[in-house]
Design an enzyme around this catalytic site. Sequence first.
Site, PDB file in Angstrom:
ATOM      1  NE  ARG A 134       4.633  79.423  24.169  1.00 44.20           N
ATOM      2  CZ  ARG A 134       3.836  79.678  23.150  1.00 44.20           C
ATOM      3  NH1 ARG A 134       2.530  79.741  23.309  1.00 44.20           N
ATOM      4  NH2 ARG A 134       4.339  79.891  21.948  1.00 44.20           N
ATOM      5  CB  SER A 180      -2.595  76.647  19.398  1.00 47.03           C
ATOM      6  OG  SER A 180      -1.609  77.561  18.967  1.00 47.03           O
ATOM      7  CG  HIS A 216      -0.245  83.335  24.368  1.00 47.83           C
ATOM      8  ND1 HIS A 216      -0.350  84.311  23.388  1.00 47.83           N
ATOM      9  CD2 HIS A 216       0.268  82.235  23.747  1.00 47.83           C
ATOM     10  CE1 HIS A 216       0.071  83.824  22.238  1.00 47.83           C
ATOM     11  NE2 HIS A 216       0.436  82.567  22.414  1.00 47.83           N
ATOM     12  CD  GLN A 226       4.895  87.707  17.007  1.00 48.79           C
ATOM     13  OE1 GLN A 226       5.811  87.239  17.671  1.00 48.79           O
ATOM     14  NE2 GLN A 226       4.534  88.967  17.102  1.00 48.79           N
ATOM     15  CD  GLU A 272      -7.078  80.302  22.845  1.00 53.02           C
ATOM     16  OE1 GLU A 272      -6.693  80.759  23.936  1.00 53.02           O
ATOM     17  OE2 GLU A 272      -6.866  80.887  21.755  1.00 53.02           O
ATOM     18  CG  HIS A 325       3.894  84.191  24.854  1.00 56.39           C
ATOM     19  ND1 HIS A 325       5.127  84.797  24.889  1.00 56.39           N
ATOM     20  CD2 HIS A 325       3.904  83.382  23.763  1.00 56.39           C
ATOM     21  CE1 HIS A 325       5.850  84.369  23.859  1.00 56.39           C
ATOM     22  NE2 HIS A 325       5.122  83.507  23.163  1.00 56.39           N
ATOM     23  CD  GLU A 373       7.644  78.616  18.484  1.00 54.79           C
ATOM     24  OE1 GLU A 373       7.355  79.454  19.349  1.00 54.79           O
ATOM     25  OE2 GLU A 373       6.873  78.306  17.567  1.00 54.79           O
ATOM     26  NE  ARG A 413      -0.748  77.308  23.001  1.00 52.96           N
ATOM     27  CZ  ARG A 413      -0.047  78.044  22.151  1.00 52.96           C
ATOM     28  NH1 ARG A 413       0.277  77.562  20.966  1.00 52.96           N
ATOM     29  NH2 ARG A 413       0.349  79.267  22.461  1.00 52.96           N
ATOM     30  CB  ALA A 428     -10.518  75.855  14.759  1.00 50.53           C
TER      31      ALA A 428
END
Length: 519
Positions: A289, A390, A350, A47, A374, A242, A114, A385, A14
Amino acid sequence: MMRFDALVIGGGIAGISAAIRLARKGADVCLVSKSADPLECNSRYAQGGIVARGEEDPPELLKHDILEAGDGINCIEAVETLAAEGPDLVLDFLARELEVPFIRDESGYMLTREAAHSVRRILHVHDYTGRSIMEHLAGAAEAEERISRLTNYTAIDIITSTHHSVDYQVRYKPSRALGMYLLNNESGEVLPVFASAVVLATGGLGDIYQHTSNPRGVVGDGMAMAYRANVEIINAEFVQFHPTTLFHRDSDRFLISESVRGEGAKLLNREGEYFMSRYAPRLKDLAPRDEVARGIYRQIEKDKAGYVYLDARGIRDHDLKERFPSIFAACAAVNIDIRKDLIPVVPAAHYSCGGIKVDLEGRTSLEGLYAVGETACTGVHGANRLASVSLLEGLYYGVRTADAILCCSSDLSDRLIRSIPPWVSPPGETSFDPVLIRSDLNQIQSTMWNYVGIIRTRKRLSRAFADLNYLNHRIERFYRSATLRRDVVELRNAIISALVVTRSALNNGQSIGCHYLQG
């Protein structure tokens, strides 16, 4: 004295995106990184990937998935804007212009999926997407002559006209941000840096928890500085855990990407049972999550064990060593072959879904102060989220905020800047034992993990707030007499961030998303 058009604190996706956009449009920018390594940030360790657009994937579908994951308390306008315009920016700027090497085959980009995504829409560079993106952004920033980089500098406090000016005529006028006091981590010198626009892009707060995927020192610096400047903060109780970080005594803070489950890995308990159907019957291992993290947490409690397993042995569509090279190497380093061995995992703090309240152009409640990434709360994430959003949000709102600054930023008068005194160190300042500083941080981390963690109760939150409030008084007294160092500033910020999260959790009696109240 240093003076710029814009001062950006934090060099993640960002902050650096905002800096590049500003510089390309003619602004003189100072980009500040706390670490000596300008690439050291949360974005680097992402990742899984970054959301783009999949096949038969209109903006309405991405909007639906983001709202579903966020339990519907998201800012609708922020989600709609991101879903409509963000994916195209990823393709135009990152893929085409910067040539980030997102994985392709003969038919085009190889998109992954995901948890809680309806379709495959995530671009990736194997399992080191964040690192690749950041390396290309850093190269672009280095090529901009209008960007001055300060590395190994810790931001201490926002300079505001109300808090710092010695000219009472200035103090009677509406408060505004003027710059930042910065600590040179090597020399100990404190440098005031002034700018017409100050952009906080300091990242998250995971290191206020005992178990986290974040790098050390990620303690909510931006939120704490904003709090001290009376800037509005929102949704701070929504801290995402996470579900899967590697559990091993020789590995620290290593994330096992959600995309491993996206490709077919499943969670397994100590009895050899795939257990997520008990806790999320519909989506199981690909539930949002917060649901997966709670499922693992409860299974660990039930089994009276310290971890569960992630089983990737059933993945047949990919060569795991090729698809997840970083994860494969990290596990191999502790004698785990993910092709044939189970991976011990635990949840960890996380991502902060809340933060400094901003509008769609990154403006905060303090004139001249902006926040992105963030540390900001656009409302995109709501209570939880959606995976890989993100990086998209950081990129998109970083650029959008830069455009707003270019359009509306007002110059600082010489009188205003002259009214700000240099930094004054306390008389008889004391150098404190690093062991004592570490002990206080450990107490914060333990309190947050045990009482303000994955599953919360009113009693735990009340106990946490009382303990943290007592510790805050002690740390503030210590700070006011201490020789400034990075760890001293971080400790002060960590206790403020912990109190803000805990107070927000206490004030929210509704169990929702990442804020799960039991009983």
